[in-house]
Design an enzyme around this catalytic site. Structure first.
Site, PDB file in Angstrom:
ATOM      1  N   ASN A 169       0.867  -1.184   0.000  1.00 44.55           N
ATOM      2  CA  ASN A 169       0.000   0.000   0.000  1.00 44.55           C
ATOM      3  C   ASN A 169       0.900   1.230   0.000  1.00 44.55           C
ATOM      4  OD1 ASN A 169      -1.764   2.073   0.504  1.00 44.55           O
ATOM      5  ND2 ASN A 169      -2.377   1.368   2.550  1.00 44.55           N
ATOM      6  N   GLY A 180       2.772   2.196  10.777  1.00 44.44           N
ATOM      7  CA  GLY A 180       3.723   3.294  10.635  1.00 44.44           C
ATOM      8  C   GLY A 180       4.426   3.685  11.924  1.00 44.44           C
ATOM      9  N   LYS A 200       0.075   4.252  -0.177  1.00 38.75           N
ATOM     10  CA  LYS A 200      -0.558   5.407   0.471  1.00 38.75           C
ATOM     11  C   LYS A 200      -0.405   6.659  -0.406  1.00 38.75           C
ATOM     12  CE  LYS A 200      -0.089   3.103   4.858  1.00 38.75           C
ATOM     13  NZ  LYS A 200      -0.006   3.170   6.297  1.00 38.75           N
ATOM     14  N   GLU A 205      -6.727   4.601   8.021  1.00 35.09           N
ATOM     15  CA  GLU A 205      -6.511   6.038   7.778  1.00 35.09           C
ATOM     16  C   GLU A 205      -7.760   6.672   7.178  1.00 35.09           C
ATOM     17  OE1 GLU A 205      -2.894   5.442   5.592  1.00 35.09           O
ATOM     18  OE2 GLU A 205      -1.888   4.878   7.454  1.00 35.09           O
ATOM     19  N   GLU A 256      -5.117  -5.006  10.487  1.00 32.34           N
ATOM     20  CA  GLU A 256      -4.082  -4.000  10.696  1.00 32.34           C
ATOM     21  C   GLU A 256      -4.363  -3.266  12.007  1.00 32.34           C
ATOM     22  OE1 GLU A 256      -2.173  -2.755   6.731  1.00 32.34           O
ATOM     23  OE2 GLU A 256      -3.968  -1.559   6.941  1.00 32.34           O
ATOM     24  N   SER A 300       3.745  -2.254  10.230  1.00 35.66           N
ATOM     25  CA  SER A 300       5.190  -2.302  10.420  1.00 35.66           C
ATOM     26  C   SER A 300       5.824  -3.649  10.045  1.00 35.66           C
ATOM     27  CB  SER A 300       5.552  -1.908  11.854  1.00 35.66           C
ATOM     28  OG  SER A 300       5.123  -0.580  12.126  1.00 35.66           O
ATOM     29  N   HIS A 319      -9.437   1.129   4.966  1.00 34.32           N
ATOM     30  CA  HIS A 319      -8.145   1.305   5.642  1.00 34.32           C
ATOM     31  C   HIS A 319      -8.346   2.229   6.849  1.00 34.32           C
ATOM     32  CE1 HIS A 319      -4.059   2.437   6.544  1.00 34.32           C
ATOM     33  NE2 HIS A 319      -3.696   1.349   5.885  1.00 34.32           N
TER      34      HIS A 319
HETATM   35  P1  13P Z   1       3.208   0.307   7.671  1.00 34.30           P
HETATM   36  O1  13P Z   1       3.722  -0.980   7.041  1.00 34.30           O
HETATM   37  O2  13P Z   1       3.925   1.506   7.171  1.00 34.30           O
HETATM   38  O3  13P Z   1       3.116   0.210   9.137  1.00 34.30           O
HETATM   39  O4  13P Z   1       1.697   0.496   7.118  1.00 34.30           O
HETATM   40  C1  13P Z   1       0.822  -0.574   7.186  1.00 34.30           C
HETATM   41  C2  13P Z   1      -0.402  -0.216   6.427  1.00 34.30           C
HETATM   42  O5  13P Z   1      -1.168   0.643   6.830  1.00 34.30           O
HETATM   43  C3  13P Z   1      -0.661  -0.921   5.165  1.00 34.30           C
HETATM   44  O6  13P Z   1      -1.952  -0.682   4.699  1.00 34.30           O
END
Ligand code: 13P
Length: 251
Positions: A9, A173, A11, A97, A167, A212, A95
């Site tokens: 992803n 992150g 982002k 976010e 997740e 992560s 997601h």
């Molecule tokens: P990270 O791998 O940067 O923690 O992000 C995970 C994520 O949100 C994938 O959709």
């Protein structure tokens, strides 16, 4: 046997130049044949990625799609039918976010999930608890509710053509990863919730872990019985690191 999947992803990252660089790196990777590999660029770069990865067995998906399946009067949105025509095969739904920053709720996500499937896209439903919810002992309740809202409205059968990504929000992150056992416990609960409705669907659906994931922790995570791969954020922006994670899923 479920075929593992590793998805990147990206982002809201990337410029034309950095995406071209990433495509080049992905093109040079030796990917394991037993793993489905996918990337989710921003809408702007989907076309560039599809063209750039032509002939490479990497699927391309979108990070979001509209609540309506077909094109129409919905300013600023992208229809699943448009994504499918462009060559996307997957779409992220829910997601954290988008749930937290954009405010997408279960009602919206049910519509997005259904609209995506109506166009033949595979939704990747993202679910997960916040740190506060985990500390309050509510992880399984929260995740169970997020999954349950889709099952209740659309029926468990929709998961025959979908992927689920667990997740934990606190692991996204942050560099904090759920331990393999913590992740496995939630994955097992997700599969049990599906199995209570339909055991065949539960056994077939791929459950990805996200939060992560790096090459250094992927082998252990992917070694758990109910973890069928990963949804990778930051580490997917580095082709070599992403390739190493894909290979970890092939072991
Ligand atoms: P990270 O791998 O940067 O923690 O992000 C995970 C994520 O949100 C994938 O959709």
């Amino acid at each position: 046997m479920r075929r593992p999947m590793v998805a990147g992803n990206w982002k809201m990252h990337g410029t034309r130049a950095s995406v071209a660089e990433l495509i080049k790196g992905l093109g040079n990777l030796a990917l394991p044949s037993g793993v489905d590999v996918a990337v989710f660029p921003s809408f702007l770069h989907i076309n560039q990625v599809i063209d750039g990865l032509e002939g490479k067995s990497i699927k391309v998906g979108a990070q979001n799609a509209a609540v309506e399946s077909k094109q129409g009067a919905l300013t600023g949105e992208v229809a699943p039918s448009q994504l499918a025509e462009e060559g996307c095969s997957l779409v992220l739904v829910g997601h954290s976010e988008r749930r937290q920053i954009i405010g997408e709720n279960d009602e919206t996500l049910i519509r997005k999930f259904a609209a995506a499937q109506a166009c033949g896209l595979i939704p990747v439903l993202c679910i997960g608890e916040t740190l506060e919810q985990r500390e309050a002992g509510k992880t399984l309740e929260v995740v169970g509710h997020q999954l349950g809202s889709i099952i209740e409205k659309l029926g468990v059968g929709v998961f025959a053509k979908a992927v689920i990504a667990y997740e934990p929000v606190w692991a996204i992150g942050t560099g904090l990863t759920a331990s393999p056992q913590q992740a496995q416990d939630v994955h097992a609960a997700i599969r049990a919730q599906l199995a209570a409705e339909n055991s065949e669907v539960a056994q077939g659906v791929r459950l990805l872990y996200g939060g992560s994931v790096k090459a250094a922790n992927a082998v252990e995570l992917f070694g758990m019985p109910d973890i069928d791969g990963g949804l990778i954020g930051g580490a997917s922006l580095n082709a070599d690191e992403f390739g190493a994670i894909c290979r970890a899923a092939g072991n």
